[in-house]
Every structure is written in structure tokens, then in C-alpha cells.
Design a protein around this motif. Structure first.
Motif, PDB file in Angstrom:
ATOM      1  N   ALA A 152       0.861  -1.188   0.000  1.00 15.39           N
ATOM      2  CA  ALA A 152       0.000   0.000   0.000  1.00 15.39           C
ATOM      3  C   ALA A 152       0.890   1.228   0.000  1.00 15.39           C
ATOM      4  O   ALA A 152       1.751   1.378   0.866  1.00 15.39           O
ATOM      5  CB  ALA A 152      -0.911  -0.007   1.222  1.00 15.39           C
ATOM      6  N   ILE A 153       0.685   2.102  -0.977  1.00 16.14           N
ATOM      7  CA  ILE A 153       1.524   3.291  -1.143  1.00 16.14           C
ATOM      8  C   ILE A 153       0.735   4.512  -0.686  1.00 16.14           C
ATOM      9  O   ILE A 153      -0.153   4.997  -1.398  1.00 16.14           O
ATOM     10  CB  ILE A 153       1.967   3.457  -2.617  1.00 16.14           C
ATOM     11  CG1 ILE A 153       2.673   2.192  -3.103  1.00 16.14           C
ATOM     12  CG2 ILE A 153       2.865   4.673  -2.768  1.00 16.14           C
ATOM     13  CD1 ILE A 153       3.935   1.844  -2.348  1.00 16.14           C
ATOM     14  N   ASN A 154       1.019   5.003   0.515  1.00 13.48           N
ATOM     15  CA  ASN A 154       0.296   6.177   0.992  1.00 13.48           C
ATOM     16  C   ASN A 154       0.982   7.456   0.512  1.00 13.48           C
ATOM     17  O   ASN A 154       2.005   7.423  -0.183  1.00 13.48           O
ATOM     18  CB  ASN A 154       0.128   6.144   2.519  1.00 13.48           C
ATOM     19  CG  ASN A 154       1.436   6.349   3.254  1.00 13.48           C
ATOM     20  OD1 ASN A 154       2.094   7.373   3.106  1.00 13.48           O
ATOM     21  ND2 ASN A 154       1.827   5.385   4.073  1.00 13.48           N
ATOM     22  N   ASP A 155       0.450   8.601   0.889  1.00 12.81           N
ATOM     23  CA  ASP A 155       0.920   9.875   0.338  1.00 12.81           C
ATOM     24  C   ASP A 155       2.366  10.207   0.697  1.00 12.81           C
ATOM     25  O   ASP A 155       2.989  11.044   0.042  1.00 12.81           O
ATOM     26  CB  ASP A 155       0.005  11.011   0.806  1.00 12.81           C
ATOM     27  CG  ASP A 155      -1.302  11.050   0.036  1.00 12.81           C
ATOM     28  OD1 ASP A 155      -1.618  10.040  -0.623  1.00 12.81           O
ATOM     29  OD2 ASP A 155      -2.014  12.061   0.090  1.00 12.81           O
ATOM     30  N   PHE A 156       2.903   9.569   1.711  1.00 16.99           N
ATOM     31  CA  PHE A 156       4.311   9.802   2.060  1.00 16.99           C
ATOM     32  C   PHE A 156       5.230   9.456   0.897  1.00 16.99           C
ATOM     33  O   PHE A 156       6.270  10.090   0.697  1.00 16.99           O
ATOM     34  CB  PHE A 156       4.674   8.972   3.299  1.00 16.99           C
ATOM     35  CG  PHE A 156       6.144   8.823   3.529  1.00 16.99           C
ATOM     36  CD1 PHE A 156       6.919   9.915   3.898  1.00 16.99           C
ATOM     37  CD2 PHE A 156       6.764   7.593   3.369  1.00 16.99           C
ATOM     38  CE1 PHE A 156       8.289   9.776   4.095  1.00 16.99           C
ATOM     39  CE2 PHE A 156       8.122   7.443   3.573  1.00 16.99           C
ATOM     40  CZ  PHE A 156       8.884   8.544   3.936  1.00 16.99           C
ATOM     41  N   TYR A 157       4.866   8.453   0.103  1.00 16.54           N
ATOM     42  CA  TYR A 157       5.738   7.973  -0.961  1.00 16.54           C
ATOM     43  C   TYR A 157       5.567   8.728  -2.281  1.00 16.54           C
ATOM     44  O   TYR A 157       6.311   8.464  -3.231  1.00 16.54           O
ATOM     45  CB  TYR A 157       5.454   6.491  -1.218  1.00 16.54           C
ATOM     46  CG  TYR A 157       5.839   5.578  -0.081  1.00 16.54           C
ATOM     47  CD1 TYR A 157       7.158   5.198   0.116  1.00 16.54           C
ATOM     48  CD2 TYR A 157       4.879   5.086   0.796  1.00 16.54           C
ATOM     49  CE1 TYR A 157       7.518   4.351   1.147  1.00 16.54           C
ATOM     50  CE2 TYR A 157       5.223   4.235   1.832  1.00 16.54           C
ATOM     51  CZ  TYR A 157       6.550   3.883   2.009  1.00 16.54           C
ATOM     52  OH  TYR A 157       6.902   3.048   3.039  1.00 16.54           O
ATOM     53  N   LEU A 158       4.602   9.621  -2.353  1.00 13.54           N
ATOM     54  CA  LEU A 158       4.348  10.291  -3.629  1.00 13.54           C
ATOM     55  C   LEU A 158       5.525  11.156  -4.042  1.00 13.54           C
ATOM     56  O   LEU A 158       6.170  11.810  -3.220  1.00 13.54           O
ATOM     57  CB  LEU A 158       3.077  11.140  -3.524  1.00 13.54           C
ATOM     58  CG  LEU A 158       1.779  10.379  -3.271  1.00 13.54           C
ATOM     59  CD1 LEU A 158       0.602  11.350  -3.230  1.00 13.54           C
ATOM     60  CD2 LEU A 158       1.549   9.297  -4.325  1.00 13.54           C
ATOM     61  N   ASN A 159       5.789  11.173  -5.348  1.00 10.03           N
ATOM     62  CA  ASN A 159       6.847  11.998  -5.953  1.00 10.03           C
ATOM     63  C   ASN A 159       8.231  11.665  -5.410  1.00 10.03           C
ATOM     64  O   ASN A 159       9.129  12.512  -5.423  1.00 10.03           O
ATOM     65  CB  ASN A 159       6.551  13.490  -5.745  1.00 10.03           C
ATOM     66  CG  ASN A 159       5.230  13.903  -6.335  1.00 10.03           C
ATOM     67  OD1 ASN A 159       5.004  13.748  -7.526  1.00 10.03           O
ATOM     68  ND2 ASN A 159       4.329  14.411  -5.496  1.00 10.03           N
ATOM     69  N   LYS A 160       8.416  10.440  -4.945  1.00  9.46           N
ATOM     70  CA  LYS A 160       9.715  10.007  -4.436  1.00  9.46           C
ATOM     71  C   LYS A 160      10.094   8.692  -5.106  1.00  9.46           C
ATOM     72  O   LYS A 160       9.224   7.863  -5.383  1.00  9.46           O
ATOM     73  CB  LYS A 160       9.665   9.802  -2.916  1.00  9.46           C
ATOM     74  CG  LYS A 160       9.322  11.056  -2.120  1.00  9.46           C
ATOM     75  CD  LYS A 160       9.166  10.736  -0.646  1.00  9.46           C
ATOM     76  CE  LYS A 160       8.756  11.978   0.143  1.00  9.46           C
ATOM     77  NZ  LYS A 160       8.511  11.655   1.572  1.00  9.46           N
ATOM     78  N   PRO A 161      11.384   8.481  -5.344  1.00 11.49           N
ATOM     79  CA  PRO A 161      11.786   7.185  -5.901  1.00 11.49           C
ATOM     80  C   PRO A 161      11.533   6.075  -4.882  1.00 11.49           C
ATOM     81  O   PRO A 161      11.704   6.262  -3.678  1.00 11.49           O
ATOM     82  CB  PRO A 161      13.282   7.362  -6.172  1.00 11.49           C
ATOM     83  CG  PRO A 161      13.715   8.469  -5.267  1.00 11.49           C
ATOM     84  CD  PRO A 161      12.535   9.369  -5.122  1.00 11.49           C
ATOM     85  N   LEU A 162      11.124   4.925  -5.378  1.00 11.69           N
ATOM     86  CA  LEU A 162      10.828   3.784  -4.515  1.00 11.69           C
ATOM     87  C   LEU A 162      11.869   2.692  -4.768  1.00 11.69           C
ATOM     88  O   LEU A 162      12.083   2.276  -5.910  1.00 11.69           O
ATOM     89  CB  LEU A 162       9.425   3.244  -4.796  1.00 11.69           C
ATOM     90  CG  LEU A 162       8.269   4.244  -4.648  1.00 11.69           C
ATOM     91  CD1 LEU A 162       6.939   3.557  -4.933  1.00 11.69           C
ATOM     92  CD2 LEU A 162       8.256   4.872  -3.267  1.00 11.69           C
TER      93      LEU A 162
END
Length: 589
Positions: free
Chosen positions: A298-308
Motif C-alpha cells: 500500500a503506497i500512501n501519500d508519504f511515498y508520492l513523488n519520491k523514488p521507490l
């Protein structure tokens, strides 16, 4: 049950063959799943000049199966070759998403389409994707050969049928629209009244567009029949053994993937996949692969616009393995695209449209406006610990040339030795105060797991901002650490990490932010407005309208400087999933 596409010009919805009052949420999902989730899309026009914005409203018709509705949807802009030009992710609030897509100046003249779906819809093989055809003309295309070619395939009868359906749509008496007059002057005020007539439900959701009549070029009858969009051969989505709710993005984005044996390609069960992103705090998620090798995050907003960063936990590996990540935008659609209907006057209309767009570029006129009420979910950092046991700030000490010196001089809890060209590290157990752990500690650089300490040994004090030492035997879910050392750099040193072959780095994901169409208000005209030409072919675009039964609405807008016939197109859906539309027209003299 036989499925067909019902089209209102600028609108497409997938539904079963039935009467005009059939509920939309009785849609056949293509695999015997009746009442499945589906989408409705309405665009402001069909015909665009490259360099313009396309405005859309997306509406989710929820499933009848007591499932939580999706809150995330996908829109793909595709060429006639089914190649994705651009891909977008949108949030659904109260089942609605609206915004704009910029059509780049370099797009060549031709047929395009928008393809829309949710992650739950994509689960099914078959026809549960929604397509909306559009036609884009390059601003510098002077020959317009594709327009002439398309016009040759349309006879007079088809032209008459198309114009009748375009100008009148499918009137079903759900809503009545009327204007204060039918003929208006330049920069004149138009009052558009919307009156509900026959609602089975108390609430409906609408969008309204007002554009020149020749902006609509796709007929109803050209879209009947079943369109099948199968997934790419070999796609990991072909496994349907997982519960459907795994695929439903009811709150967050879902990152899906598989771990396969490098040599055999067989999915591997029980491997631990780590997920982290570069940050100033130590964040980490992990997932265990299922029996077929698949995993989900689950990808919450913390991960947005960041490399994973996806990295395999080597302690769970018995053989070389590789991570595959599902491409949420991979589709394989029908090769045939719907053909537009162009009349004899379209050459002049398009040439004028190209000039209008060029003039607006010169004057830097942009009618897009941001939507202030942005939808955001709460960010959640999956922290490995609330705070470390020790934190070292190297800048407070004398400069040290590399991390071996930093370890020796500043980190008493860490023992680093070099033997045979290989570094080994052990951490002092805080709970015993005199014994070192037998296993090596977990090491992170800017929150990215580092399997080999050699990769940070070149870092001196000038490149290190802080070092966190957590010298406990630490449990993080099912993971166990013999101490943790997290190094945070000053110069984004994580970019230089050499990751294991099995790892994956993904570009940051982002949502398309909602936007509105701004049309000038000439009731309080300024001197500046008077000197700027108003060459709008789209007079008004109003998405996100909520209409209550018994409530009349008034929409006010102004005409521009372009004379001609304009169509007012209203598209809506009731809370119960019943679609309706109506069309009217005005003339600007």
C-alpha cells in the motif's frame, strides 16, 4: 448478456443492452461478474488543437456487491497505435474526479483516445475498460490530409445522422436546460438554468460543456459493439487466484509485483521484499511473497513523488531471484480506433482554430485554474523506530577523511575491521554493555538498505549529516536486527549506491491535481480585458455539479468574440447509477 457501448458525443459508458432507463451499475464486467464497478467519462469536446487543454470529468459507478468503491482511477492518452503518450492517476472524491490534460504542441494530427479504468476493473479479462475517442490536430499542420481522408469515408446520409445526434443527443427528460435567450452578442451574459424533471434518486452528479458545434466529431452509432482490451501476454495480472479486494484501491495506491527465480522464471514463495524511499528518517516496509511469488504494498501519500527502492532481503533467499513490478498502465487494446465525422466546413473551422490557439499563445492566455480544495490523505511514515539510541553529528568534531575513521573515532558502539580487503562490522549490545552481537548490524544510507558497508566507506565527515545508532536487538514486525546504523548524507549519496541485480528502483508516482476552466466575467469588465481578444471556442466547462431533486441550478457564463453555433451538453448520473444527458444550443452573432 450482450454488452454494447452507449456514447453521447464527448461521453462514453460501457453498459448492457437495455432500455434507456437501465441502471449503469448493472454493467457486465466481462467475466460473469454482474453489478461490477465501472466508470463514466465526459470531456469538454472531441476535437482539439495540439497545445490546448483537454478537460474531463470521471465518475465511478460503484459495484452492487457491497464492496468499498475505488478511490483511485487511471487515465491513459493513447495514439492510434495503442502506444501510451501520457499516463495519469486521479483521486476520486464522492466517486468523482475532474481536471485537465495538456495536449503537447508536438502531437501529430490524428486519432487518439482516453482509456480509463480502476485497479479493480483491470482485474478482469475482457471489456471492463472505458475508452473515449478524441481527434487532435497539430497547430502547424497546413495540409490537413488526415481530415480529408476521414471525410472521404463519410457519405451524406451518415453526415445527416451524425449532425442530428450531435445536436440533440439522447433526450430522456431527466433534466431540462434552458437559457435566457437563444441568440447572444459578443461578450454577452448567458444564464443557463438546470431543472431536474424525473429523478428516481434524490441526488445526481453533472458536468456541463458549452463549445462550438464543430468541436464534436464522433457519432453515437460508430461505437456500438463490444470492445475487448486484453492484458499484455505474460502479464503478472493473469493470475486471478487472489481475492478481488487485493486489487481494489479503496484508499491508497497498490504496488504489485512478483519475485521469480532468475534461472527458471518460477515465482518464489516466502521471500521478503523491502520497500523504502530516500528520506531524513529511517522508513521501511516489507512484504512476503505469496505462493505464486506475488507481493503487494500500500503506497500512501508519504511515498508520492519520491523514488521507490525495492530490495530483496538476502536472509530469505536460497537462489538468485529477480523482482518484477507490474506496469499499471500496460494494456493491449483493439487496433481499430473510432473514426470521426468531418463536414465540408471543418477545414475552415480547424484552420481558424489553429490560428486562435496561436494567438492565445502569443498573449499567454491560459484558462486553466487550480482547484483549491485538493484531496489529500494523511501521510504515514513507516518508521523502524521512534528515535535512535544514539545520534552522532560529525560536523561537531574534527574532520575525518572516511567512514572507517568516523567509525573508529566517533562511534564507540560500532566495531569495523578490514581483513583480506573485506570490511566486517559488529555492534555493541546496549543491553549487555560489554558484548557485541554475533551478526552484522543492518546498515542504511539515507533510509536505503545497504548490503555491503564498502559502499559507504568513502564518506568523510564533510559528506555525512548525521549517524543514528540503535544498538538493541530490534524486532520490526517479523524482521530481526542485530543493531541498526542509519547514515544520512549531505549530498544525496544514495544516488551512487550500487544495488543488487535483484533490486528495482521505481520513479516517483503522483496524482493529477484537479483543475477548473476559467471563463472571464464581462459583467465587471476591466480595461485590460477589453484589449485582449477572447477567442474561446469553449465558452464554459463546469464539472463536479451536485444536483438535488427539486432544486434548480443557475450557471452563468459569457460569450467570447467568435461567432457561430454553440452546443450546450449536460451529462450526468444519478446516485443510483442511472445516466442521463441533454443538449441545447445557442448562437453568437
Amino acid at each position: 448478456m450482450c454488452s454494447v457501448f452507449l456514447i453521447l458525443t464527448g461521453l462514453l459508458f460501457l453498459r448492457p443492452t437495455a432500455s434507456a432507463a437501465s441502471p449503469l451499475n448493472s454493467v457486465d464486467a466481462g467475466s460473469g461478474n454482474h453489478g461490477a464497478e465501472s466508470l463514466l467519462i465526459h470531456t469538454d469536446r472531441d476535437l482539439y488543437i495540439a497545445g490546448e487543454n483537454l478537460y474531463f470529468q470521471l465518475y465511478l459507478v460503484p459495484s452492487q456487491q457491497n464492496q468499498a468503491p475505488s478511490r483511485i482511477a487511471y487515465i491513459l492518452l493513447q495514439r492510434i497505435t495503442n502506444e501510451n503518450i501520457e499516463t495519469f492517476i486521479v483521486r476520486l472524491s464522492d466517486h468523482i474526479a475532474f481536471g485537465s490534460i495538456y495536449l503537447h504542441d508536438t502531437l501529430p494530427t490524428g486519432n487518439y483516445r482516453l482509456l480509463c479504468f480502476t485497479n479493480r476493473m483491470r482485474r478482469y479479462e475482457g471489456n471492463n475498460y472505458i475508452t473515449k475517442p478524441i481527434f487532435i490536430v497539430n497547430r502547424f499542420d497546413e495540409t490537413l490530409e488526415k481530415i480529408s481522408t476521414a471525410r472521404q469515408d463519410i457519405d451524406d446520409q451518415m453526415q445527416e445522422e451524425f449532425q442530428d445526434k450531435r445536436d440533440h443527443g439522447s433526450q430522456n427528460n431527466k433534466v431540462k436546460i434552458s437559457t435566457n435567450r437563444t441568440t447572444f452578442g459578443r461578450r454577452d451574459q448567458v444564464d443557463l438554468s438546470i431543472e431536474p424533471k424525473d429523478f428516481a434518486d434524490s441526488i445526481a452528479y453533472l458536468s456541463v460543456s458549452v463549445a462550438q458545434d464543430k468541436s464534436y466529431v464522433f457519432p453515437d452509432h460508430a461505437f456500438s459493439g463490444r470492445q475487448v482490451l486484453n492484458r499484455q501476454p505474460g502479464s503478472i495480472y493473469q493470475n486471478k487466484s487472489r481475492p478481488g479486494e487485493v486489487f481494489a484501491e479503496t484508499r491508497h495506491l497498490i504496488l504489485e509485483g512478483m519475485v521469480r527465480d532468475k534461472n527458471t522464471g518460477i515465482g518464489l514463495e516466502g521471500l521478503r521484499v523491502l520497500l523504502s524511499t530516500p528520506d531524513s528518517l529511517l522508513n521501511l516496509q516489507y512484504a512476503q511473497t505469496l505462493d505464486d511469488g506475488s507481493f503487494y504494498f500500500a503506497i500512501n501519500d508519504f511515498y508520492l513523488n519520491k523514488p521507490l527502492y525495492l530490495i530483496l532481503d538476502t536472509s530469505t533467499m536460497n537462489s538468485p531471484a529477480l523482482i518484477e513490478v507490474a506496469d499499471r498502465f500496460a494494456t493491449k487494446g483493439p487496433e481499430k480506433h473510432e473514426q470521426p465525422v468531418f463536414s465540408a466546413g471543418h477545414d475552415e473551422f480547424i484552420a481558424a482554430s489553429q490560428e486562435y490557439v496561436s494567438i492565445q499563445k502569443v498573449y499567454e492566455i491560459n484558462h486553466q485554474s487550480k482547484y483549491s480544495d485538493l484531496i489529500k490523505n494523511k501521510e504515514f511514515r513507516p518508521l523502524v523506530y521512534a528515535e535512535p539510541n544514539y545520534t552522532v553529528y560529525p560536523e561537531m568534531y574534527e574532520p575525518l577523511r572516511d567512514f572507517r575513521e568516523i567509525s573508529r573515532e566517533l562511534i564507540g558502539q560500532l566495531r569495523t575491521r578490514l581483513s583480506g580487503g573485506t570490511y566486517t562490522t559488529r555492534m555493541l549490545n546496549y543491553q549487555t554493555a560489554y558484548q557485541f552481537f554475533e551478526d552484522a548490524p543492518a546498515i542504511f544510507l539515507d533510509a536505503i538498505p545497504v548490503s555491503d558497508i564498502h559502499q559507504i566507506m568513502h564518506l568523510g565527515t564533510e559528506k555525512v549529516k548525521s549517524i543514528e545508532v540503535h544498538n538493541y536487538r530490534w524486532a520490526y514486525g517479523e524482521m530481526r536486527f542485530a543493531g541498526i546504523m542509519a547514515v544520512f548524507s549531505r549530498n544525496e549519496a544514495w544516488r551512487l549506491l550500487e544495488l543488487p541485480e535483484s533490486s528495482k528502483v521505481l520513479e516517483g508516482m503522483s496524482f493529477l491535481e484537479p483543475s477548473l476552466y476559467y471563463d472571464p466575467d464581462y459583467s465587471q469588465a476591466t480595461n485590460t480585458q477589453a484589449t485582449i481578444p477572447d477567442l474561446r471556442q469553449l465558452l464554459a466547462w463546469r464539472p463536479g455539479i451536485r444536483l438535488t431533486s427539486g432544486e434548480n441550478l443557475l450557471i452563468r457564463f459569457h460569450t467570447g468574440d467568435i461567432k457561430g453555433k454553440y452546443l450546450i451538453r449536460l451529462v450526468g448520473v444519478t446516485a443510483g447509477g442511472e445516466m442521463f444527458s441533454t443538449v441545447s444550443e445557442i448562437t453568437v452573432e
